[in-house]
Design an enzyme around this catalytic site. Structure first.
Site, short mmCIF file in Angstrom:
data_model
loop_
_atom_site.label_atom_id
_atom_site.label_comp_id
_atom_site.label_asym_id
_atom_site.label_seq_id
_atom_site.Cartn_x
_atom_site.Cartn_y
_atom_site.Cartn_z
N SER A 31 0.83 -1.20 0.00
CA SER A 31 0.00 0.00 0.00
C SER A 31 0.87 1.25 0.00
O SER A 31 2.00 1.23 0.49
CB SER A 31 -0.87 0.00 1.26
N TYR A 44 -1.59 -0.13 10.48
CA TYR A 44 -1.57 -0.60 9.09
C TYR A 44 -0.30 -0.14 8.39
O TYR A 44 0.37 -0.92 7.71
CB TYR A 44 -2.81 -0.08 8.36
N SER A 45 0.06 1.12 8.57
CA SER A 45 1.28 1.65 7.95
C SER A 45 2.51 0.91 8.46
O SER A 45 3.41 0.60 7.67
CB SER A 45 1.44 3.14 8.25
N GLY A 77 -2.65 2.48 -4.30
CA GLY A 77 -3.39 3.48 -3.54
C GLY A 77 -4.75 2.92 -3.16
O GLY A 77 -5.00 1.72 -3.27
N ARG A 79 -8.27 1.59 -3.33
CA ARG A 79 -9.01 0.94 -4.40
C ARG A 79 -10.50 1.03 -4.12
O ARG A 79 -10.92 1.21 -3.00
CB ARG A 79 -8.56 -0.51 -4.56
N ASP A 80 -11.27 0.87 -5.16
CA ASP A 80 -12.71 1.09 -5.06
C ASP A 80 -13.49 -0.15 -4.61
O ASP A 80 -14.42 -0.57 -5.27
CB ASP A 80 -13.25 1.61 -6.40
N SER A 83 -15.00 -2.25 1.57
CA SER A 83 -14.37 -2.19 2.89
C SER A 83 -13.35 -1.05 2.96
O SER A 83 -13.23 -0.39 3.99
CB SER A 83 -13.70 -3.52 3.24
#
Length: 153
Positions: A31, A44-45, A77, A79-80, A83
Protein backbone atom coordinates in the site's frame (compact mmCIF):
# COMPACT_ATOMS: atom_id res chain seq x y z
CA UNK A 1 0.53 -7.45 11.71
CA UNK A 2 -0.52 -11.08 11.32
CA UNK A 3 -2.37 -10.55 8.05
CA UNK A 4 -0.51 -7.56 6.63
CA UNK A 5 3.04 -8.74 7.36
CA UNK A 6 3.64 -12.08 9.09
CA UNK A 7 1.52 -14.07 6.66
CA UNK A 8 3.69 -12.77 3.79
CA UNK A 9 6.86 -13.83 5.61
CA UNK A 10 5.49 -17.30 6.37
CA UNK A 11 4.32 -17.91 2.79
CA UNK A 12 7.60 -16.63 1.37
CA UNK A 13 9.64 -18.85 3.69
CA UNK A 14 7.66 -21.88 2.55
CA UNK A 15 7.75 -21.05 -1.16
CA UNK A 16 11.31 -19.74 -1.49
CA UNK A 17 13.08 -23.08 -2.09
CA UNK A 18 10.69 -23.94 -4.95
CA UNK A 19 10.90 -20.43 -6.36
CA UNK A 20 14.70 -20.59 -6.33
CA UNK A 21 14.67 -23.93 -8.16
CA UNK A 22 12.26 -22.67 -10.82
CA UNK A 23 13.66 -19.11 -11.07
CA UNK A 24 10.22 -17.89 -10.08
CA UNK A 25 8.75 -14.61 -8.97
CA UNK A 26 7.20 -13.15 -5.86
CA UNK A 27 4.59 -10.45 -6.27
CA UNK A 28 4.01 -8.49 -3.07
CA UNK A 29 0.90 -6.32 -2.93
CA UNK A 30 1.42 -3.44 -0.54
CA UNK A 31 0.00 0.00 0.00
CA UNK A 32 0.98 3.60 -0.43
CA UNK A 33 0.71 3.80 3.36
CA UNK A 34 3.77 1.54 3.52
CA UNK A 35 5.77 4.19 1.69
CA UNK A 36 4.30 7.47 2.88
CA UNK A 37 3.03 7.66 6.47
CA UNK A 38 -0.19 9.49 7.10
CA UNK A 39 -2.52 10.14 10.00
CA UNK A 40 -5.04 7.64 11.34
CA UNK A 41 -3.26 4.56 9.95
CA UNK A 42 -0.38 3.80 12.30
CA UNK A 43 -0.80 0.00 12.78
CA UNK A 44 -1.57 -0.60 9.09
CA UNK A 45 1.28 1.65 7.95
CA UNK A 46 3.70 -0.11 10.30
CA UNK A 47 2.82 -3.49 8.81
CA UNK A 48 3.19 -2.20 5.25
CA UNK A 49 6.51 -0.47 6.02
CA UNK A 50 7.67 -3.81 7.45
CA UNK A 51 6.68 -5.52 4.19
CA UNK A 52 8.72 -3.09 2.15
CA UNK A 53 11.74 -3.47 4.41
CA UNK A 54 11.57 -7.27 4.57
CA UNK A 55 11.20 -7.80 0.82
CA UNK A 56 13.78 -5.14 -0.07
CA UNK A 57 16.24 -6.87 2.25
CA UNK A 58 15.33 -10.29 0.86
CA UNK A 59 15.83 -8.99 -2.68
CA UNK A 60 19.37 -7.83 -1.73
CA UNK A 61 20.16 -11.15 -0.02
CA UNK A 62 19.00 -13.18 -3.02
CA UNK A 63 21.01 -10.94 -5.32
CA UNK A 64 24.15 -11.40 -3.21
CA UNK A 65 23.65 -15.19 -3.34
CA UNK A 66 22.94 -15.02 -7.09
CA UNK A 67 19.52 -16.63 -6.62
CA UNK A 68 17.28 -15.78 -9.58
CA UNK A 69 13.98 -15.01 -7.84
CA UNK A 70 12.27 -11.78 -8.86
CA UNK A 71 10.49 -9.74 -6.20
CA UNK A 72 7.94 -7.23 -7.45
CA UNK A 73 6.73 -4.76 -4.83
CA UNK A 74 3.33 -3.37 -5.87
CA UNK A 75 2.38 -0.13 -4.15
CA UNK A 76 -1.32 0.53 -4.56
CA UNK A 77 -3.39 3.48 -3.54
CA UNK A 78 -6.98 3.39 -2.34
CA UNK A 79 -9.01 0.94 -4.40
CA UNK A 80 -12.71 1.09 -5.06
CA UNK A 81 -13.96 -1.77 -2.92
CA UNK A 82 -16.52 -1.39 -0.15
CA UNK A 83 -14.37 -2.19 2.89
CA UNK A 84 -11.65 0.30 1.88
CA UNK A 85 -14.18 3.03 1.14
CA UNK A 86 -15.95 2.49 4.46
CA UNK A 87 -12.68 2.51 6.41
CA UNK A 88 -11.67 5.97 5.18
CA UNK A 89 -15.06 7.63 4.76
CA UNK A 90 -14.79 11.21 6.00
CA UNK A 91 -11.04 10.95 6.57
CA UNK A 92 -9.58 11.33 3.08
CA UNK A 93 -10.35 13.21 -0.08
CA UNK A 94 -8.42 10.74 -2.25
CA UNK A 95 -10.44 9.26 -5.08
CA UNK A 96 -10.46 5.47 -5.17
CA UNK A 97 -8.77 3.83 -8.16
CA UNK A 98 -10.61 1.15 -10.16
CA UNK A 99 -9.77 -2.32 -8.82
CA UNK A 100 -9.50 -4.04 -12.23
CA UNK A 101 -6.94 -1.49 -13.43
CA UNK A 102 -4.91 -1.94 -10.24
CA UNK A 103 -5.04 -5.73 -10.75
CA UNK A 104 -3.80 -5.33 -14.32
CA UNK A 105 -0.86 -3.22 -13.11
CA UNK A 106 0.03 -5.93 -10.57
CA UNK A 107 -0.14 -8.68 -13.22
CA UNK A 108 1.96 -6.64 -15.65
CA UNK A 109 4.59 -5.96 -13.00
CA UNK A 110 4.84 -9.60 -12.03
CA UNK A 111 4.94 -10.80 -15.64
CA UNK A 112 7.79 -8.43 -16.51
CA UNK A 113 9.62 -9.16 -13.23
CA UNK A 114 9.67 -5.43 -12.45
CA UNK A 115 11.15 -4.53 -9.07
CA UNK A 116 8.35 -2.06 -8.35
CA UNK A 117 4.87 -1.11 -9.51
CA UNK A 118 2.94 1.98 -8.46
CA UNK A 119 -0.77 2.31 -9.16
CA UNK A 120 -1.90 4.92 -9.86
CA UNK A 121 1.48 5.92 -11.30
CA UNK A 122 1.41 9.37 -9.69
CA UNK A 123 2.06 7.74 -6.31
CA UNK A 124 5.57 6.99 -7.47
CA UNK A 125 6.20 10.75 -7.47
CA UNK A 126 4.84 11.05 -3.94
CA UNK A 127 7.15 8.26 -2.81
CA UNK A 128 10.13 10.03 -4.38
CA UNK A 129 9.21 13.17 -2.44
CA UNK A 130 9.56 11.15 0.77
CA UNK A 131 13.33 11.32 0.54
CA UNK A 132 13.89 14.43 -1.52
CA UNK A 133 11.52 16.91 0.07
CA UNK A 134 9.91 15.62 3.27
CA UNK A 135 8.21 18.93 4.10
CA UNK A 136 6.57 19.11 0.68
CA UNK A 137 5.44 15.51 1.04
CA UNK A 138 3.83 16.32 4.38
CA UNK A 139 1.97 19.22 2.75
CA UNK A 140 0.62 16.95 -0.03
CA UNK A 141 -0.51 14.35 2.50
CA UNK A 142 -2.29 16.98 4.61
CA UNK A 143 -4.16 18.20 1.53
CA UNK A 144 -5.74 14.77 1.15
CA UNK A 145 -6.96 14.55 4.77
CA UNK A 146 -10.19 15.81 6.16
CA UNK A 147 -8.95 16.63 9.64
CA UNK A 148 -12.20 18.30 10.70
CA UNK A 149 -13.72 14.82 11.15
CA UNK A 150 -12.93 13.31 14.55
CA UNK A 151 -10.84 10.15 14.40
CA UNK A 152 -12.56 6.87 15.14
CA UNK A 153 -11.12 5.38 18.30
Amino acid sequence: MQVNFLSYVQLTSSALPSLADSKGSLVVVSSLLGQVPTSFSSPYSAAKFALDSFFSSLRRELDMQEVNVAITMCVLGLRDHASAAEGVRGITRVKAAPGPKAALAVIRGGATRASGVFYPWRFHLLCLLRSWMPHSRAWFVRQELNITTPAAV
